[in-house]
Structures are given as C-alpha cells and as structure tokens.
Design a protein around this motif. Structure first.
Motif, PDB file in Angstrom:
ATOM      1  N   GLU A  76      14.844 -21.969  28.275  1.00 22.39           N
ATOM      2  CA  GLU A  76      14.593 -20.678  27.628  1.00 22.39           C
ATOM      3  C   GLU A  76      15.663 -20.443  26.561  1.00 22.39           C
ATOM      4  O   GLU A  76      16.851 -20.629  26.814  1.00 22.39           O
TER       5      GLU A  76
ATOM      6  N   SER B  14      15.223 -14.236  25.503  1.00 26.28           N
ATOM      7  CA  SER B  14      14.526 -13.347  26.433  1.00 26.28           C
ATOM      8  C   SER B  14      14.846 -11.926  25.992  1.00 26.28           C
ATOM      9  O   SER B  14      16.011 -11.555  25.916  1.00 26.28           O
ATOM     10  N   SER B  15      13.818 -11.154  25.654  1.00 25.96           N
ATOM     11  CA  SER B  15      14.072  -9.841  25.054  1.00 25.96           C
ATOM     12  C   SER B  15      13.083  -8.818  25.587  1.00 25.96           C
ATOM     13  O   SER B  15      11.882  -9.107  25.718  1.00 25.96           O
ATOM     14  N   ASP B  16      13.580  -7.628  25.896  1.00 21.77           N
ATOM     15  CA  ASP B  16      12.709  -6.550  26.391  1.00 21.77           C
ATOM     16  C   ASP B  16      11.963  -5.909  25.223  1.00 21.77           C
ATOM     17  O   ASP B  16      12.515  -5.744  24.123  1.00 21.77           O
TER      18      ASP B  16
ATOM     19  N   PHE C 152       8.528 -21.977  35.657  1.00 19.24           N
ATOM     20  CA  PHE C 152       8.882 -20.832  34.826  1.00 19.24           C
ATOM     21  C   PHE C 152       8.180 -19.619  35.413  1.00 19.24           C
ATOM     22  O   PHE C 152       7.239 -19.763  36.210  1.00 19.24           O
ATOM     23  N   GLU C 153       8.626 -18.440  35.002  1.00  9.61           N
ATOM     24  CA  GLU C 153       7.955 -17.244  35.508  1.00  9.61           C
ATOM     25  C   GLU C 153       6.512 -17.197  34.991  1.00  9.61           C
ATOM     26  O   GLU C 153       6.198 -17.726  33.937  1.00  9.61           O
TER      27      GLU C 153
ATOM     28  N   THR D 269       5.905 -11.845  29.658  1.00  8.88           N
ATOM     29  CA  THR D 269       5.847 -11.608  31.106  1.00  8.88           C
ATOM     30  C   THR D 269       6.103 -10.126  31.286  1.00  8.88           C
ATOM     31  O   THR D 269       7.234  -9.672  31.118  1.00  8.88           O
TER      32      THR D 269
ATOM     33  N   VAL E 174       8.573  -8.310  28.837  1.00  7.34           N
ATOM     34  CA  VAL E 174       9.643  -9.196  28.351  1.00  7.34           C
ATOM     35  C   VAL E 174       9.036 -10.273  27.450  1.00  7.34           C
ATOM     36  O   VAL E 174       8.045 -10.911  27.813  1.00  7.34           O
TER      37      VAL E 174
ATOM     38  N   ARG F 159       9.551 -13.886  25.780  1.00 10.34           N
ATOM     39  CA  ARG F 159      10.357 -15.082  26.047  1.00 10.34           C
ATOM     40  C   ARG F 159      10.011 -16.180  25.041  1.00 10.34           C
ATOM     41  O   ARG F 159       8.836 -16.425  24.785  1.00 10.34           O
TER      42      ARG F 159
ATOM     43  N   PHE G  86      10.730 -20.241  24.558  1.00 10.19           N
ATOM     44  CA  PHE G  86      11.218 -21.361  25.372  1.00 10.19           C
ATOM     45  C   PHE G  86      10.671 -22.667  24.821  1.00 10.19           C
ATOM     46  O   PHE G  86       9.774 -22.685  23.984  1.00 10.19           O
TER      47      PHE G  86
END
Length: 1213
Positions: free
Chosen positions: A461, A464-466, A745-746, A767, A770, A772, A774
C-alpha cells in the motif's frame, strides 16, 4: 483408495546454480536446480530484481549441473547429470519459453548409485569436452562438436575409470587449445579394504590426478598423479592458456586445492603454493576445529581474474594469483565479506553475485567494489618459507581476520525460500479468514524463522486517505490518449461526483467539465483527447477545448448501466432498452438509430477493448434480471442483433469482456473471455468464439459471500481482471498461463487501475470511506509469507488448543547457549584473558554463532502469538539440555488442567545417539498461555523423541520404549511401558485406546492400551521396514505416513482385526497370538504409495477450502507443500489415471528418467495419480493435446476444466 497428488508450492532448496547466456541474447541468466525442478532466472539490470522466466518439473533427481559453450559460440547449453543413467544437454528456446533436449546419451542404470556417473560434471573451458563422474570408479568423457549445419554433436563416451577409487571432486583445467585435461581428487581404497587393523585406512593418501583427452587418438590417458593434502575437498579451476591475439597467457593454469585450514595451488611441473584460510578470532570458538571451503567461484575480467571462496561459516575470501606467463609468483588471500552459506556461487558480468543459500532465502548481491583498497590483512604464500610448502604435513600458523558488515557487496534482491521446513501445522487461526493458513518452522541456526503462509498475492500500500463521505465507485483517467500517466481521480457518491487531480498533491478540480451534482456510472478517455462521463440523466462528451456535448436520457427514463471503450459507448435505460453510440472519424459521438428492447431489466453490460487498427469491437455482453447473459452484435451489418444466449444460475451483477493470453487454450494469441459475476458470489468464465459469437467452455468458481463486481485493470503491461467479493481476487496471465489468486488486503468496494509517476502500475480502491492506492509487487506467487525470527534451529512445534499460541522448541548442536556463553566469558575474564567485545556482539543472524565442542547444545522454548505475528516469551534451557519433543496434556489427576510437557536430553551426541540423561519437563501455563513456569523434571534413561496426550495422561516414546506417565506432585509417574520397538519411537497418534507408533527404522505399529490389566500391547505392524519421519491417522484403521526417502504411503488394518482387538477387554487374546515375520500377530495392508521426491517432515488431514473435502497436506524438507486428494467417483479415477498414462508416453522427462519408475523409486506406485504430470497437459503442443483428449472421448477444454476443478475444489489454489 485412490489419491491425486498435487504440489501447491514447489521445492525451493537450491543445491546447484549455473550462469550463462542461455537465451542467446547479450544478457546472462541463471539456471537453478531445485532437486527435481529446473528454473531459469533473469536479473533486471536496472532494478537488480530477479524474475523467473520458466520453471519446469523434470520428474527425476538432478545431481549435477554445468554450463557449456562450443568454441566460438554465443549461446550456452546446460548439461545435466541426474539419476536417470543418462547425460542430457538442454537448450533454452526463448521462442517457446521452454527447455529443449538437444542430446540424451545413456551410459548406465537409473537411480543414484555409487558407480553410475552423474554426481560430478566438469567441462573443458574451451567447449570441446565434458567429463561426467560417479562417486566411485566411473568417469566418462564425451567430445562435443558441431556438424555441417552448426548443430551440437556428441561423441560416444570414452572411459577414464579407476578401480577402487573414491572421487571427491572433478574440474576441467584451462589449458587453452591444447588437449583437454580434467583434474580429479581421488582416494584409492584397495589396501584399506584388505587391512583389518584400520592402519591402511588412516594412512590412505588423497591424490590429484590429471586425465588428458587426446583428441588425435580419441582416448583418455592418466597424465599425472600426485598425493595432496589428505583433507582436500574441493578443486577450483585456475585460468590458463595463451591468448590467440598475443603471446600473453590468460593465467598459469592448474587448480586451487581447497583443504582443511589451507588452500594449495597445484599444477603439473610447477611450484606449489600454500596459504592458510583466515579464521575469526572468537573468544568462544572450539580451537581444535578445522575450517573448510564449501563453495567457490572464479571470475575472469580483461587481463585479470580472481576467486571468491566461501568457508563453512559463510565468510567470503578473495584469492588472487600473481603470475608471469605460466609462472606463479604468489597466491594471496584476504577476507571479502560475509554472506549466508551457499551451495553455489555465481558471478554475473553485470556486477552481481548470486548466492544459492544452503538454507533459507536466496540472495542476489551487487558488487560495490572488489576489495582492493580496503585495509583487511592479506596473507600471501611469499610470507611463508618455500611458499608455505616447507613441511606440507604441518599446518601453517593460523591467520585471523575480523568479520564486519557488508562493504564490498550490497543486497539487491532476496528470493523467499521455505527450505528447510522442519515442522508445520495447518490451521485457520487468523480473523476474517475462511481458508486455513499453513504455519511452518523453517531454517537452520540463527537464520531460522517461524512463517505464516497465506494463499494470496502480497500487496504494497502506498497511500491510504480518508474521504468526506462513502463513495460507491472510483475511476482514474488520462486527459489525452498518449499521456503516460493518469491525470484525474473521479469519485462517485450517492448524490454527486468529486474530481481530483493527480500531481505533486491530490486536490479537487472544479473546471474538469464533469457534472458534479449527479452520481457517475462510467468514465472514459475517448478518442484522441476527449473525456466521457455517463450519469443517470445522460452522457457528457467533454472535448479538449472544454466544450461539452450532452445526450439526455428520454423523459421519464434513466440510465441504469453503462459500458465504454475508446470508441464505443453502450447504455441501458430503465425501460429495459439499450442505446448504442459510436465515435466517428471527426470525434463526434453518434447514436445508432434503433434502440434494442431486452424484455427484462438490464443489470450489467460489457464491451471489450477496440482491437489494434480497428474501428470497433464486434460484441456486447448484456446480463438481464431473467438470469440470462446475451451476446449482441455491434457489427455495422447486423447492429444490436442477439447472437447467443446463456442461462446463469442467478442474476448477473457484473460482466467483463477481456482478451487475455492463456497458453492452455491458445498459445499464440489472446483468448476473449466473458467473465460473469453473479449475485451469489460465483464467478462464471466463458470463452467467446470471436468468429461466431458463441459462448463455449464455461467454468465456475466461488469467490465469496458478496455479489461479484468485475473490473478490468493492467498488471505488468498485461490485461487483468479484479473480482471483488468478500475477498478481492486477481485474474492475470503469468508465464503464459492464467492464474486466479486472492489479494491479501482489506475487502474492496470498488477499484480501478492507477498510473502515476511514483506508482506506474498501481491500483486504486475504496474500502468504506477510505481511499487506498496500492500495487502488487510480485505476480506468480501463490503464498504470502510472514516471518518471525527464531534463535536456533526449530525442532517441533504445537498450538495451544484454547488460546492459539504456538510453542516452538529450538535446539542447535555444537553451539553454546546464551547463559553458558556468558559463564565461559566470565571464566576467561577471571583468568586474565582479553575479550574482544565486538566479536561477541556480532549479530548471529548474519554471522552465525561460534562453534563449540561436540555434545554441546543451545536450546529454548519459544511462545509465539501468530495472530499478532510476534514472540511473546522465550524460556532458555540450562544444563546443556536440548529439547526434542513437546505435548500439551490435559492431566485427569489435575482436573484436566492443561500442562506443557517438553522432552529434553542432556549432553546428547547424534552419532551414535546417546545422552547423559533424558528429562520430561512439565510446565504450567501462566497468563492464559503467554508464559510458562516449570513444575518439575522427570529423569528418563534415553532421549524422549515423541510425546502425546492420551486419555488424561502422557504417552511418551523414550528411545525404544513406549511409556504412559501420570502426573505426580514432584515428578511424572511411570504407569506402564512396552520395550519391543526396534530403533527409536519418533511419531505417535491416537484415537480411543489405540496408539499408532512410528519407529525411526521400522514403520508404523498399532498398539492398544488395556486399562483393566494396565497393558500396552502391539497387535499389528507393517510388512516392510520404513524410516518414518511423520504420520497422521486418516481414520480409526488407516494411517498415512512418510519416510526419510521421500515416500508417502497409506496403510490400513483389516476391520475384522480392529473389531476383534477392541472387543477383547484384557488383551489376553493378543498376548497369546503368534507373531508373523518376527513382528506383531497382524499386518497392515498397503493402500497407496507414492514417491514425492522430497523428505516429508509433516503430514496432516484437513480441509483446505471452506466446506471442502478432507485432504492430506504434507510439507517437505526442501520447501515443498503438497496435497493428496481422495478421488471420490470411479469415473474420476478412470479419467485421471488414463490421462496420466497418455501424458507419460507423450511427454518424456527432461533428464530422461522414466516417470513410472521415478514415482515408484523404492516401492511401485500404488493408488496415487501424479497431478503435477496431469497438469502439464496445459503445456503440451496442441496436436498432442487433441490426440490425448480424443483418446479420452473429451474435448481439450473439458480435460482442462476437469483438472482445474480438481485443483480448485480440493485446495482453492
């Protein structure tokens, strides 16, 4: 019983590696042998990463490998010595990406025999001849040449045998273009055989012999033979011969003889030079121990050459020879660097060193410098009288050096290797996992690891960002067709669309031309420089000058689904109609005049990519609510006409048409697949006939519990498909074959390709809220490995039945434990010795530990939390004890309290096996199993090699005795024993009152405990002795076990005998029955037998797939993981075994070994079909595939489908 053997992870041990220009290109590759498998590796000169070009099973044991190049040639061949009794020359064909057998010459019997050549290979450096040697007596020389068509030819063999001679090593001498000479290290044992006192054996001399191939007379003569150091073990070729262009010599020729503590330069009629091997000055080392060289490599550069020699401690030494023409002036040695102990070293011209590690991961290092300008002490033969040969029987004064971290080398790449797997467990411990993981104890010494293996691809990854809300889809797009990277990220929310630009930072864009007030259904970079957005109310065509052409959905109707490519757009309306648009040559989007009524609500649409040089793709796939998928033509002649229809088990939620290469279907061009994701979590893959538009060869696979969503992405420049369900799966092509693997991964809700400067081949996904970004670093791997370092070599492990902690026992021979080492250092200090603290504090995982005298052990018990992936406690063992076995026992006498019992032995010697005293250490669990406390120790008279819980007590295999112990206050109390076993008890299994005992040399015995009479009785055993390594019960009367020679077998006890024993309450009947064949009164019958080609270290009965059938999972010492799948129906058995017979005849082994005799190495194959051979059906030429399928009354597709179904339903791989 019929079983189907499948290898899930091939052996990763690397006994041999060679380097050469095998593809004929101006780049070197490495061929490595994995024992029964050949792999071609290619280093990337820019990134320094190794990639596998091809890996192929040879169905035989590879004993030796050598590189060979004809004089004046540009391409290298690989010569293979194996257990087939044949010499094989292989050529790598880059066109078909396969190894081709150029020559196969038979010279002896098959099998790894002492006097059948194959163990050693030596080639003439000028490419004129090769010598293949056995361990004893036999050496054959083959002359290699070209014919008129420039093809490689091989002569009849010429003998260079010497009776009663044991051969230690063979090497080809560099003599330029004079007659080829081969050097051999030999010991004559004629006198030793006839002398009963052993005096002759002790005085036997080791000789260095030169064998000359006289090309004129076409025979081999012994040219020169001289005694050398009796502890010599390795020969290294020294460059020689005159340069064609000048009078200068390449080198002095001759050999370096590597012996214990010394290296000697030898050549015919030349002065000998002897130098010591520098050693570490470690305060704790055993000073009586010698040091030997285990691997070596010579590298030639313009006008110079050097050697890298590696000692058994992993230290590399650089050896150089100063010479004037053919006269040696000095031989010099200095410390270079320390790397893991290697079985082979390879230097590449591009400045890399490949280290084929004996144990653990394989490394690729890059040379930073050649160690010429450092201040390491250099030892030269001129420093000693007569060049070190004043008295060759006496050792030279010892030379020392100080080890240090890497200076001359830098690690460029590391290839994960499971070799050696010493123990394994198959369990589903990790949260949110529906398939079991394999936990393995790997490695040797301080480089040992505990690994968690999960089926899937590793994911790296990068971002990763909200996000402010929860998006329902994400896309990336370029602005122009010829842009290198993506410019926009588009996020679709329930009530709007957000456009972000990709640059130094990711920020919102207001003037993109996209409609932000509505959710988005599709995004496409269309034509040369335009963008397209599909939203529920219509289609926006955004031109390069930001003008927008909009097509509005008819009143009262909305767009429910859309699919696009570079030139075509298809949308489905809420009225179950389809509207089709195409880009004209002016860049305008035009609607086709008619709309197609589908008759049922459209759920999913897909069009393929436009083929190179074409205007459009010809087919559209439509999934409707009435559980159908229809193929509709987009051809101008019959636009929107339905061509074919397929019913699916449940409504389609997603469809994806993609052209991907699958060599099992079509080797030369990509195949068009229609992938259909269903509501039930099933993926259907069908092949679309490009000519007629029919759907053929349909295959199904269960992906997860959520409806499947399919997205087309790119991996390594190839099209691939992401399938999103409760797990994320990737369907991609690797080495021309299709792979389908989950990502570790999620769970992703949506994903798309992502390409930016920092991440050119990435993926973007969402997700929840979020975002992502990767990438997938390594395609082609089936298992992701997570490692936890261990201190010593792991011996056995088990898992706590309640809290899922692992307990691993570790022990290393000839190593001091930390407490013993500290005590010895204290003693040395008090004796006034100066201690080198730096040497003591060297990291053991890089430099190993100092070797101690025989009978010394370092051992500990380690508690591991596998879910968190960390060690939670380590309990060292004192008094020079080593742990050999362990068990968690619920003792009835303590209200079924769980206790850990560890079998240890003090001052153990391995050969012959003996110990001062054995112990059973009983530990109490504290803090829910996180730590352990010693309750008491029970002394035993031998090494306890096997322990197991049995009816609220402990059953122990202590040497040859089987005993049952109960718990007491101060020690364990012996209740009953049976001493009738042959060698030593190594495995125990139980069901009810029955105990299955595996003896080290005498196979599996069935014993029973009769409580009324307190008797342990053996009532059945095997008809043949076997060296057991592991066993598991398949059911109450059946056992699956493996032996030390790579065989797996299944034995069954007659059910009548089983019932008779159970019905006898006291065991008196067994007691008075007469034994058969000097053993038990009853014999088990052999149900299945198979040679897997690796020493099997653990075997388990478990299910690999949620709700799937039970299979036998086994692990091998060399890193093999395989399964034995029971074949349920007679139809399956007939089909698979017939297929195996046909492939056996069509595809011969690469090393010339007969497949049937290889799989029946010691005992004929029984009841097992070789799945690895059956799966090679996909790589056969099309004509052979069709011929075999015709014999089976099936199509090629049906055969491939059956093989895939067998693999997927049994293993999920």
């Amino acid at each position: 019983m019929h079983l189907y053997n499948l290898t899930l992870q091939s052996a990763s041990a690397t006994p041999q590696a060679i380097v050469g220009n095998f593809s004929g290109a101006r780049q070197q590759e490495i061929i490595v042998s994995h024992g029964t498998r050949l792999e071609l590796l290619r280093p990337d000169l820019q990134t320094g990463k190794l990639s596998t070009v091809i890996a192929t099973d040879v169905f035989g044991s590879i004993r030796s490998l050598a590189t060979f190049r004809l004089t004046g040639g540009t391409k290298d061949y690989a010569i293979v010595g194996s257990d087939s009794g044949r010499i094989v020359i292989l050529d790598y064909d880059p066109r078909t990406s396969s190894f081709v057998k150029v020559h196969q010459e038979t010279f002896g019997k098959s099998g790894a025999r002492r006097i059948v050549p194959g163990q050693y290979l030596a080639t003439d450096p000028k490419g004129r001849a090769v010598m293949i040697g056995a361990l004893e007596k036999a050496k054959l020389v083959y002359i290699l040449n070209r014919d008129a068509a420039a093809n490689l030819t091989i002569s009849s063999p010429l003998e260079a045998h010497k009776n009663a001679a044991i051969i230690h090593h063979i090497v080809g001498l560099d003599v330029g273009f004079e007659n080829p000479i081969f050097a051999a290290l030999e010991v004559d044992y004629t006198e030793s055989d006839q002398d009963p006192t052993g005096e002759a054996f002790n005085n036997a001399s080791k000789v260095l012999t030169y064998y000359e191939l006289d090309l004129g007379l076409n025979h081999v003569v012994r040219k020169w033979s001289e005694p050398t150091d009796p502890r010599a073990n390795l020969l290294v070729q020294v460059p020689g011969g005159q340069l064609a262009s000048s009078d200068r010599f390449d080198g002095p020729s001759g050999v370096l003889v590597c012996a214990e503590d010394h290296i000697i330069y030898r050549h015919m009629n030349a002065t000998q030079h002897r130098i010591p091997i520098p050693r570490r000055r470690h305060p704790l080392e055993d000073t009586d121990r010698g040091l030997i060289i285990t691997s070596a490599v010579m590298h030639k550069m313009k006008g110079a050459f050097f050697f890298l020699l590696q000692s058994e401690e992993g230290d590399l030494y650089k050896v150089t020879i100063e010479h004037e023409n053919e006269d040696v002036k000095a031989v010099k040695i200095k410390y270079f660097d320390t790397v893991p102990i290697a079985s082979s070293l390879c230097i590449l011209k591009s400045g890399f060193l490949y280290v084929a590690s004996e144990f653990g991961n394989q490394q690729l290092y890059q040379f930073q410098k050649l160690g010429d300008d450092d201040n390491e002490p250099e030892y030269s033969s001129t420093d000693y009288p007569s060049y070190g040969m004043a008295d060759s029987t006496q050792p030279l004064p010892r030379a020392y050096f100080h080890p240090r971290p890497l200076e001359n080398l830098a690690l460029a790449d590391e290839t994960e290797s499971l070799n050696p797997i010493i123990d394994a467990k198959v369990l589903n411990l990790l949260p949110n996992s529906d398939t079991p993981q394999i936990f393995t104890a790997n490695g040797r010494g301080a480089r040992s690891t505990f690994r968690t293996l999960r089926h899937g691809l590793d994911v790296e990854e990068t971002v990763s960002s909200d996000l402010p809300g929860i998006p329902n889809a994400v896309w990336t797009t370029k602005i122009k067709e010829d842009d290198m990277y993506d410019s926009y990220i588009i996020l679709s929310f329930v009530n709007g669309t957000l456009v972000l630009s990709i640059g130094e930072n990711i920020e919102e864009v207001q003037d993109s031309g996209f409609l932000s007030s509505a959710p988005t259904l599709a995004v496409q970079q269309i034509g040369a420089d335009a963008l397209l957005q599909v939203h529920p109310q219509g289609i926006r065509h955004i031109l390069a000058d930001r003008t927008v052409n909009e097509w509005r959905a008819p009143a009262g109707k909305t767009i429910v689904a859309a699919t696009t490519n570079k030139r075509q757009v298809v949308v489905a309306l809420s009225s179950a109609e389809i509207a089709y648009f195409e880009l004209d040559l002016q860049g305008q989007l035009n609607e086709f005049q008619d709309r197609k009524a589908m008759g049922s609500r459209v759920l999913a649409l897909s069009v393929g990519e436009v083929p190179e040089g074409r205007q459009r793709t010809a087919y559209l796939a439509v999934g409707c609510e009435d559980q159908t998928v229809r193929i509709i033509s987009l051809d101008p002649d019959n636009t929107l006409e339905a061509i074919s229809l397929q019913y699916v088990p449940s409504p389609a939620t997603s469809i994806c048409i993609a052209e991907m290469l699958d060599a099992s279907i079509d080797r030369t061009s990509p195949t068009m697949f229609v992938n259909i994701g269903l509501q039930t979590g099933v993926l259907m893959r069908t092949v679309l006939d490009p000519v007629q538009g029919r759907l053929v060869d349909s295959r199904q696979r269960f992906l997860g519990t959520r409806p499947v969503r399919l997205i087309k992405v790119q991996t390594q420049g190839q099209p691939a498909i992401l399938a999103l369900s409760s797990r994320t799966w990737l369907n991609y092509t690797h080495q021309n074959l299709m792979h389908f693997t989950p990502l570790i991964f999620e769970t992703l809700d949506y994903a798309w390709s992502f390409s930016a400067e920092l991440c050119p081949e990435g993926l973007i996904g969402i997700t929840g809220s979020v975002l992502r970004i990767f990438q997938i670093p390594k395609l082609g791997t089936k298992l992701k490995q997570d490692s936890i370092p261990l201190s010593y070599t792991p011996r056995k492990m088990l898992v706590h039945p309640v809290n899922s902690h692992f307990y691993v026992i570790e022990a290393d021979y000839r190593v001091l434990g930390d407490d013993a080492a500290a005590q010895k250092v204290q003693e040395l200090r008090s004796a006034g010795k100066r201690i080198d603290e730096e040497m003591l504090n060297l990291p053991p995982d890089q430099f190993g530990r100092a070797k101690a005298p025989a009978g010394t052990w370092a051992s500990c018990i380690r508690v591991i939390d596998a879910i968190e992936g960390k060690t939670v406690a380590v309990v060292p063992l004192d008094n020079n004890e080593a742990a050999f076995s362990l068990a968690v026992v619920p003792f009835e006498a303590r209200q079924n309290e769980l206790l850990l019992v560890v079998g240890t032995a003090q001052e153990t010697f391995l050969a012959p096996r003996s110990c001062k005293s054995g112990f059973l250490r009983t530990y109490k669990f504290l803090e829910d199993g996180v730590s352990i406390e010693l309750l008491h120790k029970t002394e035993t008279d031998d090494v306890p090699l096997s322990l197991m819980a049995f009816q609220g007590r402990l059953v122990a295999g202590i040497g040859k005795a089987l005993r049952i112990y109960d718990i007491g206050k101060k020690k364990l109390l012996r209740k009953v024993e049976n001493k009738t076993f042959a060698a030593a008890i190594v495995t125990l299994n139980t069901q009810g009152s029955r105990i299955l005992v595996g003896d080290m040399q005498d196979s599996i015995s069935f014993a029973v405990y009769k409580a009324p009479e307190n008797r342990l009785l053996v009532f059945a055993d095997d008809t043949q002795p076997r060296w057991i390594t592991c066993s598991t019960m398949v059911d109450y009367t059946t056992v699956a076990a493996a032996d030390r020679f790579g065989n797996v077998f299944v034995n069954r006890l007659d059910i009548k005998v089983s019932d008779q024993v159970d019905d006898d309450p006291t065991g008196a009947g067994i007691l008075h029955e007469k034994g058969i064949l000097m053993g038990a009164p009853h014999k088990t019958s052999l149900l299945a037998h198979f040679h897997v080609g690796d020493l099997v270290t653990s075997i388990h009965k478990t299910s690999m797939v949620a709700g799937g059938r039970d299979v036998l999972v086994y692990t091998g010492l060399h890193g093999t993981i395989g399964i034995l799948v029971p074949l349920v129906s007679k139809e399956d058995v007939d089909f698979i075994s017939t297929l195996e017979q046909h492939i056996r005849t069509e595809q011969t082994s690469l090393v010339g070994r007969d497949h049937l005799s290889w799989r029946g190495y010691y005992v004929p194959v029984k009841g097992v079909v070789d799945g690895d051979l059956c799966e090679s059906f996909a790589r056969l030429p099309v004509a052979k595939q069709q011929g075999i399928a015709g014999e089976l009354d099936r199509t090629v597709g049906e055969v491939l489908k059956k093989l895939e179904q067998l693999r997927v339903t049994a293993s999920g791989y």
